[in-house]
Design an enzyme around this catalytic site. Structure first.
Site, mmCIF file in Angstrom:
data_model
loop_
_atom_site.group_PDB
_atom_site.id
_atom_site.type_symbol
_atom_site.label_atom_id
_atom_site.label_comp_id
_atom_site.label_asym_id
_atom_site.label_seq_id
_atom_site.Cartn_x
_atom_site.Cartn_y
_atom_site.Cartn_z
ATOM 1 N N ARG A 144 0.818 -1.217 0.000
ATOM 2 C CA ARG A 144 0.000 0.000 0.000
ATOM 3 C C ARG A 144 0.849 1.263 0.000
ATOM 4 N NH1 ARG A 144 -5.137 -0.150 2.702
ATOM 5 N NH2 ARG A 144 -4.500 1.583 3.988
ATOM 6 N N ARG A 161 8.642 6.754 -4.339
ATOM 7 C CA ARG A 161 8.736 7.745 -5.422
ATOM 8 C C ARG A 161 10.106 8.349 -5.516
ATOM 9 N NH1 ARG A 161 4.335 10.681 -3.001
ATOM 10 N NH2 ARG A 161 2.496 9.523 -3.665
ATOM 11 N N TYR A 182 -9.412 -5.506 4.151
ATOM 12 C CA TYR A 182 -8.806 -4.235 4.490
ATOM 13 C C TYR A 182 -9.215 -3.190 3.438
ATOM 14 C CZ TYR A 182 -4.616 -1.802 6.363
ATOM 15 O OH TYR A 182 -3.738 -0.953 6.978
ATOM 16 N N ASP A 226 -10.578 0.536 2.028
ATOM 17 C CA ASP A 226 -10.664 1.963 2.312
ATOM 18 C C ASP A 226 -12.086 2.445 2.042
ATOM 19 O OD1 ASP A 226 -8.158 2.694 3.239
ATOM 20 O OD2 ASP A 226 -7.307 2.777 1.217
ATOM 21 N N ARG A 251 -7.583 -6.877 14.720
ATOM 22 C CA ARG A 251 -6.662 -6.044 15.490
ATOM 23 C C ARG A 251 -7.483 -4.889 16.023
ATOM 24 N NH1 ARG A 251 -2.446 -6.544 18.511
ATOM 25 N NH2 ARG A 251 -0.903 -4.879 18.371
ATOM 26 N N GLU A 286 -2.572 6.863 19.209
ATOM 27 C CA GLU A 286 -3.222 5.623 18.751
ATOM 28 C C GLU A 286 -2.390 4.412 19.190
ATOM 29 O OE1 GLU A 286 -4.676 5.979 14.689
ATOM 30 O OE2 GLU A 286 -4.211 3.872 14.358
ATOM 31 N N ARG A 342 0.929 6.347 16.297
ATOM 32 C CA ARG A 342 0.890 7.684 15.713
ATOM 33 C C ARG A 342 0.187 8.677 16.623
ATOM 34 N NH1 ARG A 342 -2.301 5.555 10.248
ATOM 35 N NH2 ARG A 342 -3.827 4.328 11.354
HETATM 36 P P1 FAD Z 1 -17.693 0.356 9.640
HETATM 37 O O1 FAD Z 1 -17.359 1.786 9.447
HETATM 38 O O2 FAD Z 1 -16.923 -0.422 10.650
HETATM 39 O O3 FAD Z 1 -19.258 0.260 9.996
HETATM 40 C C1 FAD Z 1 -19.863 -0.918 10.471
HETATM 41 C C2 FAD Z 1 -20.902 -0.504 11.496
HETATM 42 O O4 FAD Z 1 -21.666 -1.656 11.872
HETATM 43 C C3 FAD Z 1 -20.287 0.046 12.780
HETATM 44 O O5 FAD Z 1 -20.796 1.313 13.064
HETATM 45 C C4 FAD Z 1 -20.678 -0.983 13.839
HETATM 46 O O6 FAD Z 1 -20.905 -0.422 15.112
HETATM 47 C C5 FAD Z 1 -21.960 -1.563 13.242
HETATM 48 N N1 FAD Z 1 -22.263 -2.897 13.746
HETATM 49 C C6 FAD Z 1 -21.443 -3.960 13.804
HETATM 50 N N2 FAD Z 1 -22.076 -5.015 14.369
HETATM 51 C C7 FAD Z 1 -23.339 -4.598 14.656
HETATM 52 C C8 FAD Z 1 -24.465 -5.224 15.262
HETATM 53 N N3 FAD Z 1 -24.407 -6.467 15.712
HETATM 54 N N4 FAD Z 1 -25.604 -4.501 15.398
HETATM 55 C C9 FAD Z 1 -25.672 -3.209 14.985
HETATM 56 N N5 FAD Z 1 -24.620 -2.569 14.412
HETATM 57 C C10 FAD Z 1 -23.477 -3.242 14.250
HETATM 58 N N6 FAD Z 1 -10.148 4.511 4.908
HETATM 59 C C11 FAD Z 1 -9.782 5.480 4.042
HETATM 60 O O7 FAD Z 1 -10.288 5.521 2.922
HETATM 61 N N7 FAD Z 1 -8.870 6.446 4.401
HETATM 62 C C12 FAD Z 1 -8.276 6.471 5.626
HETATM 63 O O8 FAD Z 1 -7.463 7.363 5.917
HETATM 64 C C13 FAD Z 1 -8.650 5.454 6.565
HETATM 65 N N8 FAD Z 1 -8.089 5.434 7.788
HETATM 66 C C14 FAD Z 1 -8.480 4.478 8.672
HETATM 67 C C15 FAD Z 1 -7.910 4.496 9.937
HETATM 68 C C16 FAD Z 1 -8.287 3.551 10.885
HETATM 69 C C17 FAD Z 1 -7.665 3.590 12.250
HETATM 70 C C18 FAD Z 1 -9.235 2.546 10.540
HETATM 71 C C19 FAD Z 1 -9.641 1.514 11.555
HETATM 72 C C20 FAD Z 1 -9.802 2.522 9.277
HETATM 73 C C21 FAD Z 1 -9.428 3.472 8.322
HETATM 74 N N9 FAD Z 1 -9.999 3.510 7.056
HETATM 75 C C22 FAD Z 1 -9.612 4.472 6.165
HETATM 76 C C23 FAD Z 1 -11.006 2.500 6.629
HETATM 77 C C24 FAD Z 1 -12.440 2.939 6.847
HETATM 78 O O9 FAD Z 1 -12.665 3.180 8.215
HETATM 79 C C25 FAD Z 1 -13.357 1.836 6.340
HETATM 80 O O10 FAD Z 1 -13.138 1.595 4.980
HETATM 81 C C26 FAD Z 1 -14.849 2.122 6.525
HETATM 82 O O11 FAD Z 1 -15.135 2.638 7.791
HETATM 83 C C27 FAD Z 1 -15.596 0.818 6.351
HETATM 84 O O12 FAD Z 1 -16.984 1.052 6.376
HETATM 85 P P2 FAD Z 1 -17.936 -0.152 6.770
HETATM 86 O O13 FAD Z 1 -19.326 0.336 6.607
HETATM 87 O O14 FAD Z 1 -17.535 -1.392 6.070
HETATM 88 O O15 FAD Z 1 -17.597 -0.471 8.311
HETATM 89 N N1 UDP Z 2 3.705 1.295 7.648
HETATM 90 C C1 UDP Z 2 4.999 1.351 8.120
HETATM 91 N N2 UDP Z 2 5.495 2.536 8.579
HETATM 92 C C2 UDP Z 2 4.749 3.672 8.611
HETATM 93 C C3 UDP Z 2 3.427 3.618 8.105
HETATM 94 C C4 UDP Z 2 2.932 2.405 7.642
HETATM 95 O O1 UDP Z 2 5.694 0.349 8.129
HETATM 96 O O2 UDP Z 2 5.245 4.724 9.060
HETATM 97 C C5 UDP Z 2 3.194 -0.021 7.170
HETATM 98 C C6 UDP Z 2 2.496 -0.800 8.283
HETATM 99 O O3 UDP Z 2 2.790 -2.172 8.077
HETATM 100 C C7 UDP Z 2 1.037 -0.535 8.041
HETATM 101 C C8 UDP Z 2 0.981 -0.461 6.510
HETATM 102 O O4 UDP Z 2 2.239 0.158 6.153
HETATM 103 O O5 UDP Z 2 0.218 -1.555 8.556
HETATM 104 C C9 UDP Z 2 -0.186 0.347 5.959
HETATM 105 O O6 UDP Z 2 -0.135 1.629 6.505
HETATM 106 P P1 UDP Z 2 -1.290 2.679 6.345
HETATM 107 O O7 UDP Z 2 -0.845 3.940 7.002
HETATM 108 O O8 UDP Z 2 -1.662 2.740 4.912
HETATM 109 O O9 UDP Z 2 -2.470 1.953 7.121
HETATM 110 P P2 UDP Z 2 -3.706 2.419 8.016
HETATM 111 O O10 UDP Z 2 -3.359 1.925 9.376
HETATM 112 O O11 UDP Z 2 -3.793 3.917 7.952
HETATM 113 O O12 UDP Z 2 -4.879 1.711 7.429
#
Ligand code: FAD
Ligand code: UDP
Length: 388
Positions: A187, A191, A363, A365, A264, A315, A295
């Protein structure tokens, strides 16, 4: 007598069945599905176990700052249709993610680019950097990467791996880099330009006013029940609608029949500070074991905030258990095998559509989730049209 009781029960169930779709989860998959179905006149009920909509993208406004409650979220996509789709819901800003990494007190730019190569090796031209990486990766050139460590060493070599990848990754996943799947590291872009943009995508930004506004828009015409867990009253909810869109953990849906999937989890520690600017950037990664968090997010910088105060979030990755939020699927071979069993069951289900990060155990986005919900809804709506 049994027959009569059965008929009465069926009738009560039919009376209860007042929705076309029950949608479990108010994250992007659930909310986009509800929006699309509602537009076409289908009656939906969204149930969400948390006390708010938005899933992991939820933001909360605290002292004028939109706090990303479940970790930093930056919207990025190459798909123009998806970019236009979210922009017709709310306005996005021009935020470009350029995280900085700290390792043993030194700062490095991410993703791996000419700035990083200069900071690590003092190389100034792309040719010098290419040569340096070739020298670093030479001994791995015949390796067919089977895990994250092998993949990273083959891509960037020892120095970058040791300073910016190994310990961050091991903190993030709680596993040795040799036990993790290779795809996770693919991911990150590499560059040979002085470009600190973390993503390669054409479109990028953060919604002005926070992500929750998108969900308010998506769900404005749909009935939503918060603090409502599907599993607390499963039979009742299953009887409420002809079809279900389920976005929670897939293993739980099938009563863990094929085993438990691993996730996780994360712990967020928020601090409100009486200063204007804590770290000068929205995202700073801590890439060594010295700190146990991965972070620090300074939320105001996602929206170029000018407030007098600031809010930061550390975090901390942690092992998952059933009392914690399942943030990341752990897509190693053991878990993927279990998932495939559930996928077979999911595919065989006529009534339930499984979608999203947890139900598809992937995984994804945000833009991918939106894309996948949109194409699924298109299919459903086309099928419904054919039936008429
Ligand atoms: P979720 O957002 O998890 O929604 C599922 C919902 O279902 C939740 O609200 C949950 O409470 C509900 N639920 C589950 N079980 C039940 C139940 N039994 N009854 C009722 N409700 C329930 N994506 C990006 O594009 N850019 C980013 O920078 C980015 N950063 C991220 C950073 C972190 C730390 C994390 C964890 C994810 C990140 N993502 C990012 C990914 C992004 O969060 C997900 O792609 C997106 O939220 C997924 O949407 P979803 O609807 O599949 O799941
Ligand atoms: N990663 C890393 N160093 C960094 C940032 C990311 O090694 O400073 C690696 C790490 O394995 C991570 C993966 O790249 O799980 C994806 O990172 P990203 O920031 O895209 O993931 P996010 O946690 O935001 O979904």
């Amino acid at each position: 007598l049994f027959r009569i009781i059965n008929i009465i029960f069926t009738q009560i169930f039919c009376m209860l069945k007042k929705y076309d779709y029950l949608i479990v989860g108010a994250g992007f998959y659930g909310a986009v599905s509800a929006y699309e179905l509602n537009k076409k006149g289908y009656k939906c009920l969204v149930i969400e176990k948390r006390n708010h909509i938005g899933g992991n993208c939820y933001t909360e406004t605290v002292d004028g700052i939109n706090v990303h409650k479940y970790g930093a979220h930056i919207f990025h996509t190459n798909d123009r249709e998806i970019w236009e789709y979210v922009n017709q819901l709310v306005e996005f800003n021009r935020y470009t993610n350029s995280p900085v990494a700290i390792n043993n007190g030194k700062l490095y730019n991410l993703p791996f680019n000419m700035n990083t190569f200069y900071q690590i090796w003092g190389v100034r031209t792309p040719k010098e950097a290419v040569d340096k990486i070739a020298e670093q990766t030479e001994k791995y050139k015949d390796v067919n990467p089977q895990n994250l460590e092998e993949q990273a060493l083959k891509l960037v070599g020892d120095d970058i791996y040791n300073i910016l990848i190994k310990e961050y990754t091991e903190k993030q996943w709680g596993m040795k880099a040799t036990e993790l799947p290779a795809f996770i590291i693919k991911r990150l872009p590499i560059r040979f330009t002085f470009d600190n943009n973390y993503f390669n995508d054409t479109y990028q930004g953060v919604p002005i006013g926070g992500y929750t506004k998108i969900f308010e828009k998506l769900l404005e015409e749909t009935e939503v029940l918060l603090k409502t867990d599907f599993f607390a009253n499963r039979e009742y909810f299953e009887a409420l609608a002809d079809k279900i869109i389920y976005t929670g953990p897939i293993d739980k849906f099938f009563n863990y029949e094929a085993g438990k999937l691993n996730y996780r989890s994360l712990r967020f520690e928020n601090e409100s500070l009486d200063i204007e600017n804590f770290q000068g950037n929205a995202v700073v990664n801590y890439t060594s074991h010295e700190e146990t968090f991965t972070r620090i997010i300074e939320h105001k910088h996602f929206e170029f905030g000018t407030q007098k105060n600031t809010i930061i979030t550390k975090e901390y990755p942690q092992d998952w258990n059933e009392n914690l939020e399942p943030y990341y699927p752990v897509n190693d071979s053991v878990n993927n095998k279990i998932y495939r069993e559930y996928k077979k069951k999911a595919d065989a289900s006529e009534k339930v559509i499984f979608g999203g990060r947890l139900a598809e155990y992937k995984y994804y986005d945000m833009h991918q989730i939106i894309g996948s919900a949109l194409s699924k809804m298109k299919k459903i709506l086309n099928n419904e049209k054919e039936k008429l």
